[in-house]
Design a protein around this motif. Structure first.
Motif, short mmCIF file in Angstrom:
data_model
loop_
_atom_site.label_atom_id
_atom_site.label_comp_id
_atom_site.label_asym_id
_atom_site.label_seq_id
_atom_site.Cartn_x
_atom_site.Cartn_y
_atom_site.Cartn_z
N LEU A 1 23.49 19.11 -16.31
CA LEU A 1 22.50 18.26 -16.99
C LEU A 1 21.69 19.05 -18.00
CD1 LEU A 1 21.03 16.24 -13.96
CD2 LEU A 1 22.76 15.51 -15.59
N PRO A 2 21.20 18.37 -19.01
CA PRO A 2 20.28 19.04 -19.94
C PRO A 2 19.01 19.46 -19.19
CG PRO A 2 20.96 16.89 -20.77
CD PRO A 2 21.44 16.97 -19.37
N PRO A 3 18.26 20.39 -19.75
CA PRO A 3 17.04 20.81 -19.08
C PRO A 3 16.07 19.63 -18.94
CG PRO A 3 17.51 22.19 -20.99
CD PRO A 3 18.47 21.06 -21.03
N GLY A 4 15.24 19.70 -17.93
CA GLY A 4 14.27 18.62 -17.73
C GLY A 4 14.08 18.36 -16.25
N GLU A 5 13.03 17.61 -15.97
CA GLU A 5 12.70 17.37 -14.56
C GLU A 5 13.65 16.36 -13.92
OE1 GLU A 5 8.75 15.78 -14.93
OE2 GLU A 5 9.50 13.73 -14.87
N ILE A 6 13.65 16.38 -12.60
CA ILE A 6 14.42 15.38 -11.87
C ILE A 6 13.48 14.67 -10.90
CG2 ILE A 6 16.67 16.49 -12.05
CD1 ILE A 6 16.23 17.60 -9.23
N PHE A 7 13.91 13.48 -10.52
CA PHE A 7 13.09 12.66 -9.62
C PHE A 7 13.76 12.64 -8.26
CE2 PHE A 7 11.99 8.69 -7.55
CZ PHE A 7 10.63 8.61 -7.74
N VAL A 8 13.01 12.96 -7.21
CA VAL A 8 13.60 13.02 -5.88
C VAL A 8 12.74 12.25 -4.89
CG1 VAL A 8 14.51 14.54 -4.07
CG2 VAL A 8 14.49 15.32 -6.44
N GLU B 1 4.58 11.24 -5.80
CA GLU B 1 3.69 11.54 -6.92
C GLU B 1 3.68 10.40 -7.95
OE1 GLU B 1 5.47 15.10 -8.34
OE2 GLU B 1 4.93 16.26 -6.57
N GLY B 2 4.39 9.31 -7.65
CA GLY B 2 4.44 8.19 -8.59
C GLY B 2 5.87 7.86 -8.99
N GLY B 3 6.00 6.83 -9.79
CA GLY B 3 7.33 6.39 -10.21
C GLY B 3 7.97 7.40 -11.15
N PRO B 4 9.28 7.26 -11.35
CA PRO B 4 9.99 8.22 -12.21
C PRO B 4 9.58 8.08 -13.67
CG PRO B 4 11.41 6.41 -11.62
CD PRO B 4 10.15 6.21 -10.86
N PRO C 1 0.80 -1.23 0.00
CA PRO C 1 0.00 0.00 0.00
C PRO C 1 0.84 1.29 0.00
CG PRO C 1 -0.87 -1.56 1.58
CD PRO C 1 0.39 -2.16 1.06
N ASN C 2 2.03 1.24 0.59
CA ASN C 2 2.85 2.46 0.65
C ASN C 2 3.82 2.59 -0.52
OD1 ASN C 2 4.40 0.33 1.37
ND2 ASN C 2 5.39 1.31 3.12
N GLU C 3 3.70 1.72 -1.52
CA GLU C 3 4.64 1.78 -2.65
C GLU C 3 3.99 2.42 -3.88
OE1 GLU C 3 7.70 -1.47 -3.22
OE2 GLU C 3 6.09 -2.59 -2.27
N THR C 4 4.82 3.11 -4.67
CA THR C 4 4.29 3.77 -5.86
C THR C 4 4.40 2.90 -7.10
OG1 THR C 4 6.42 4.82 -6.15
CG2 THR C 4 4.70 6.12 -5.06
N ASP C 5 5.18 1.85 -7.04
CA ASP C 5 5.24 0.94 -8.18
C ASP C 5 5.48 -0.48 -7.69
OD1 ASP C 5 7.87 0.93 -7.54
OD2 ASP C 5 8.61 1.45 -9.52
N ALA D 1 11.60 1.95 0.70
CA ALA D 1 11.34 3.14 1.49
C ALA D 1 12.09 4.34 0.91
CB ALA D 1 11.75 2.91 2.93
N CYS D 2 13.17 4.08 0.18
CA CYS D 2 13.97 5.16 -0.39
C CYS D 2 13.43 5.62 -1.73
CB CYS D 2 15.41 4.71 -0.61
SG CYS D 2 16.27 4.28 0.88
N ARG D 3 12.86 4.69 -2.47
CA ARG D 3 12.49 5.02 -3.84
C ARG D 3 11.64 3.90 -4.41
NH1 ARG D 3 18.44 3.78 -6.30
NH2 ARG D 3 18.28 1.56 -6.21
N PRO D 4 10.97 4.14 -5.51
CA PRO D 4 10.20 3.07 -6.13
C PRO D 4 11.11 1.93 -6.60
CG PRO D 4 9.54 5.18 -7.00
CD PRO D 4 10.78 5.42 -6.19
N ARG D 5 10.51 0.78 -6.82
CA ARG D 5 11.31 -0.40 -7.15
C ARG D 5 12.06 -0.29 -8.47
NH1 ARG D 5 8.01 -5.79 -5.47
NH2 ARG D 5 6.91 -4.98 -3.68
N GLY D 6 11.40 0.31 -9.44
CA GLY D 6 11.97 0.26 -10.78
C GLY D 6 13.08 1.25 -11.04
#
Lengths: 470, 244
Positions: free
Chosen positions: B81-88, B112-115, A278-282, B141-146
Motif C-alpha cells: 500500500l502507499p504510505p499513510g495511516e490505516i484504520f483498525v 478514536e472515531g470513524g475512519p 452511546p458505544n458507537e463512534t458514528d 461492534a466490529c466497526r463504525p457504520r460508515g
C-alpha cells in the motif's frame, strides 16, 4: 380518454418505433435473463423459495397492524421516531418541516421509489434544499432531469456514450467513455455531497418487525453512507414493506437479489435500527421512519387485490413484460412501471385516470411466472379492467360495439349475418379507398398495416361445404 | 408482546391502523407454503464452500495456522500500500495482531472515531461468515457504520460462527451476543474479473462498490497494478488461535 392515457399512447407509439431504444433495452434485459437464470439455478428449489416468500409476505400483510406496531415500538426503544403518513402530502410535510427545523441545506438520497411516488425531491428543492441522488443510476437520471426508467435499473435506457456526454456536460473535466473512469467521476462528486449533507434519506427494502430495523440492499454502498454519515437519517417506506422476523431475510434477501439482478445476494445488505448509540463512534444523531399509506390500506381492504401488497419491488415482472420491452419505462408516466405498475397505479392513483395501464399488457402471464412472491399479476390486470369498466362511463361507440358483439355471438344465425355484413363493409371501404382514413372503423390497424385480403366465403361456409352441410 | 399505542402528535396513525384493522376483518386465503421442501442446497463443508464462494467473488481468503502467520499476511498486504495511516477495529485480538505486523504505519483505532478519508486500509473482525454466498457478517461492534471494510479486512472466525446461510449466521450471532446487532452488513464482492483485471487503470474500482467509504482504501491497494493486489483481502484465523 384521460390526459395520462393520451400521453401514454403518444409516448408508446414513439418509443415502439425507436429501434435503437428497443435494441438497447433488449440487450440489457438479455443480460439480466442470463444472470437471473444462473442465479435461480443456485437455489436447490427455486419454486420452494417463491412459496416461502409468498408465505412470509402473506403473514406480514395479513397481520399488518400487529407487525407495524411491533416495528414502531422497537424503533422507539432505540431512540428513533416513527411517523405515519396517510398520503403524499403528509409525508412530504413531515420531512420538509424536519429539514427546515434542523437547518438542512443538503440531502443525500439513497434509492427510494416511495420518494418518487410522493414527489419528495421537488418539495425539498422548492424550499431551496439541494437533493442529491446517490444511487449511480438515479444520479444519472437526476443529472438528465428525468424520472427513473426502471425501479431497479433507473438508467437502463442509456448507453455509456450518452452517459459520457452527460458527465462531460454536467460534471466538467470528464472527457471519457470508459465506465470505470465515469464511475470515478461520479464518486468524486458524490463523496463531497455525502460528507456535506445534513440529512440522508433512504427507502427500505424491508421493515423487520421483531428487530425494529430497516433492511437495505445496494450494490454500490451508497445507502450505508446515506444512513450513517449525515446527522439525520430519514427512512421513507410504504406500510406494506414490513416483515415479521429477522430470520425471514434469510430467504427474502437472496430471492430479492436473484429476481432483481441475478446475484446470489447484493454487494451490501444493511440493517439499521436507530440513531447512534452511546458505544458507537458514528451514525446519525436522529433516526426518523415515515410509514406511508397513500392508498395502500384501501388496497388491503380489497381481498381480491390484497396480494399486490406482497410485491418486493424486484422488477422481475418488468423485465419479463413484452410491452415494457417495446414501449420502455418512461412511456408509462408513473412511478411504478411494467406489470406491477399497471396493477398498482390505478389502485393508488385512481382507476379512471390510469385504467389504460390495465390494457398495457398482452396477458401472456410472463410476469406472473417470474414473480418471486407469486403475485398473480395478469389476473389482477384483468380485475382492473373489469373494475374500470364497471366504475367509469365507456364511450358510446365501445358500449355499442360490445353490445352488438354480444347480440351476435348469442345466436348462430345472427353471428353469420354479422360476418356477412362485416365482409360487405370491408369491400365497400376498399372500393371507395377509405381504408386507413378517418372514416375507417379499423383505422388504428389499417393506418399502419396493409389490410388483409377479404375472404370470398366465411369459415362457416367453407366448413359447411367441406362437410356437405351447406 | 403487545406494543403500546400512542396517538399524540400523529392523528393519522390511528386512522391508518383503523383502516388496516377494518380491512383485515375480511380474511384472505392462506397460500400453501413450501412445507418441508429444501430451498438451499445443504452445505456439508462450510469452510470449503466459503472459500470457493470467495474465489468466485474475487475475494482472497487465506486460512492461517496461527496469529503470527496472520500478522505476516497482513504485513504483506500493507507493504504493497502507499504510505499513510490505516484504520483498525479496537479489539484485544487486533491490538495483539498489530504488535506482530509492525510496519510503522500510523494506526487509527476505531475507539478514536470513524475512519478518515485518507485511510489506506481497514482491518476489522467479523461476526460471522456466510458459506453459501461467501459473505461476511459484521456489526457496529466490529466497526463504525460508515466504513466499508473493503480494504484489508481481517475476519476473526469465532468457533461455530460460520453459517451456511444468512439466517443461520443471524442465529449464531444472536446466540453469541445474546442480542441483535445494531448494524449488520453482508458485503458481497461480485466483480467481473476480466474487466477488473484487464481494464483496471490502477485504482481498482469496478462499477459495483464504487462509492462506499472503504472503497477508497481498496482503490489504492493495487496502485502497483498487480492483479493479485486488486483483490479485497481478509483472513480467517483458526478458532484455536483465537483462543491464544
Amino acid at each position: 380518454m384521460s390526459q395520462a392515457s393520451q400521453e401514454f399512447l403518444r409516448s408508446a407509439a414513439e418509443k415502439s418505433a425507436d429501434i435503437t431504444h428497443r435494441q438497447l433495452i433488449r440487450r440489457a434485459i438479455d443480460s439480466y435473463n442470463v444472470a437471473s437464470e444462473r442465479g435461480r439455478s443456485r437455489f436447490f428449489d427455486w419454486e420452494a423459495a417463491r412459496l416461502k416468500c409468498q408465505e412470509i409476505k402473506w403473514e406480514a400483510v395479513n397481520n399488518l397492524d400487529r407487525y407495524l406496531l411491533e416495528f414502531e415500538q422497537r424503533v422507539k426503544e432505540r431512540g428513533g421516531h416513527v411517523f405515519w403518513a396517510e398520503n403524499s402530502e403528509e409525508a412530504r410535510r413531515y420531512i420538509t418541516d424536519l429539514a427546515v427545523s434542523r437547518g438542512v441545506h443538503k440531502v443525500v438520497k439513497s434509492k427510494s421509489m416511495v420518494s418518487e411516488e410522493i414527489h419528495l425531491g421537488a418539495a425539498l428543492e422548492k424550499l431551496g434544499i439541494k437533493v442529491v441522488e446517490t444511487d449511480l443510476g438515479e444520479y444519472i437520471v437526476q443529472l438528465r432531469e428525468e424520472t427513473p426508467y426502471h425501479i431497479v435499473t433507473p438508467a437502463m435506457h442509456l448507453n455509456r456514450t450518452q452517459i459520457a456526454a452527460l458527465f462531460k456536460q454536467k460534471l466538467g473535466g470528464v472527457d471519457t467513455d470508459d465506465p470505470q473512469q465515469l464511475v470515478a467521476a461520479a464518486r468524486r462528486s458524490l463523496r463531497l455531497d455525502f460528507f456535506s449533507a445534513e440529512m440522508g434519506i433512504s427507502g427500505a427494502n424491508f421493515l423487520v418487525a421483531d428487530a425494529g430495523m430497516i433492511a437495505l440492499t445496494t450494490n454500490e454502498g451508497n445507502a450505508r453512507l446515506c444512513t450513517s454519515v449525515p446527522r439525520i437519517h430519514v427512512v421513507l417506506s410504504g406500510i406494506e414493506k414490513v416483515i415479521p422476523r429477522l430470520q425471514d431475510l434469510a430467504t427474502l434477501w437472496p430471492v430479492l437479489a436473484t429476481a432483481g439482478t441475478g446475484q446470489p445476494i447484493t454487494c451490501y445488505s444493511t440493517l439499521a435500527g436507530g440513531p447512534r448509540q452511546p458505544n458507537e463512534t458514528d451514525g446519525p444523531e436522529e433516526f426518523h421512519v415515515v410509514l406511508v399509506d397513500n392508498g395502500r390500506s384501501e388496497l388491503l381492504a380489497n381481498v381480491e387485490e390484497r396480494e399486490v401488497l406482497h410485491c418486493i419491488r424486484c422488477g422481475a415482472c418488468i423485465n419479463a413484460c413484452p410491452i415494457f420491452r417495446t414501449v420502455g419505462g418512461h412511456s408509462y408516466g408513473t412511478t411504478y412501471m411494467g406489470p406491477i405498475g399497471s396493477v398498482l397505479t390505478p389502485r393508488l392513483r385512481g382507476l379512471k385516470e390510469f385504467q389504460h395501464l390495465s390494457y398495457a399488457s398482452s396477458l401472456c402471464g410472463a410476469c406472473t411466472e417470474v414473480c418471486p412472491v407469486k403475485i398473480d399479476l395478469h389476473h389482477h390486470l384483468l380485475h382492473n379492467r373489469r373494475d374500470a369498466v364497471n366504475e367509469s362511463d365507456r364511450p358510446w361507440s365501445e358500449r355499442f360495439g360490445f353490445a352488438m358483439w354480444r347480440w351476435s355471438v348469442e345466436d348462430a344465425g345472427r353471428f353469420a349475418m354479422m360476418g356477412w355484413l362485416a365482409r360487405l363493409g370491408m369491400r365497400v371501404m376498399r372500393a371507395l379507398r377509405l381504408e386507413g382514413t378517418a372514416l375507417d372503423p379499423a383505422r388504428p390497424w389499417n393506418r399502419n398495416h396493409a389490410a388483409p385480403p377479404i375472404p370470398e366465403k366465411s369459415f362457416r361456409a367453407l366448413w359447411g361445404k367441406r362437410n356437405g352441410t351447406n | 408482546m403487545e406494543p403500546t399505542e400512542t396517538t399524540a402528535e400523529n392523528p393519522s396513525r390511528a386512522r391508518i391502523l383503523e383502516r388496516i384493522r377494518t380491512a383485515l376483518r375480511t380474511p384472505a386465503a392462506r397460500p400453501a407454503g413450501p412445507a418441508d421442501r429444501k430451498i438451499f442446497a445443504p452445505v456439508t463443508d462450510m469452510l470449503d464452500r466459503f472459500q470457493k464462494e470467495c474465489a468466485a467473488n474475487i475475494t482472497e481468503c487465506v486460512v492461517t495456522p496461527d496469529m503470527r502467520a496472520s500478522a505476516r499476511a497482513v504485513a504483506d498486504v500493507l507493504a504493497a500500500l502507499p504510505p499513510g495511516e490505516i484504520f483498525v477495529q479496537d479489539s484485544s485480538a487486533l491490538r495483539r495482531l498489530a504488535t506482530e505486523w509492525q510496519d510503522g504505519r500510523k494506526i487509527q483505532w476505531s475507539s478514536e472515531g470513524g475512519p478518515r478519508e485518507s485511510a489506506q486500509a481497514t482491518i476489522t473482525a467479523a461476526e460471522a461468515l456466510v458459506a453459501l454466498t461467501g459473505s461476511v457478517l459484521v456489526s457496529a461492534a466490529c466497526r463504525p457504520r460508515g466504513i466499508g471494510g473493503r480494504a484489508g479486512s481481517h475476519c476473526d472466525r469465532e468457533p461455530g460462527s460460520t453459517g451456511p446461510r444468512p439466517g443461520s449466521s443471524f442465529r449464531a450471532h444472536a446466540r453469541a451476543k445474546h442480542r441483535f446487532p445494531e448494524f449488520l452488513c453482508l458485503p458481497h464482492y461480485r466483480f467481473k474479473p476480466d474487466r477488473r483485471h484487464r481494464e483496471d487503470p490502477g485504482d481498482g474500482r469496478a462499477w459495483a462498490g464504487a462509492i462506499d467509504r472503504g472503497a477508497g482504501a481498496e482503490l489504492r491497494i493495487n496502485g502497483d497494478g498487480a492483479a493479485t493486489r486488486s483483490k479485497p483481502y481478509f483472513w480467517i484465523c483458526s478458532p484455536r488461535m483465537l483462543l491464544c
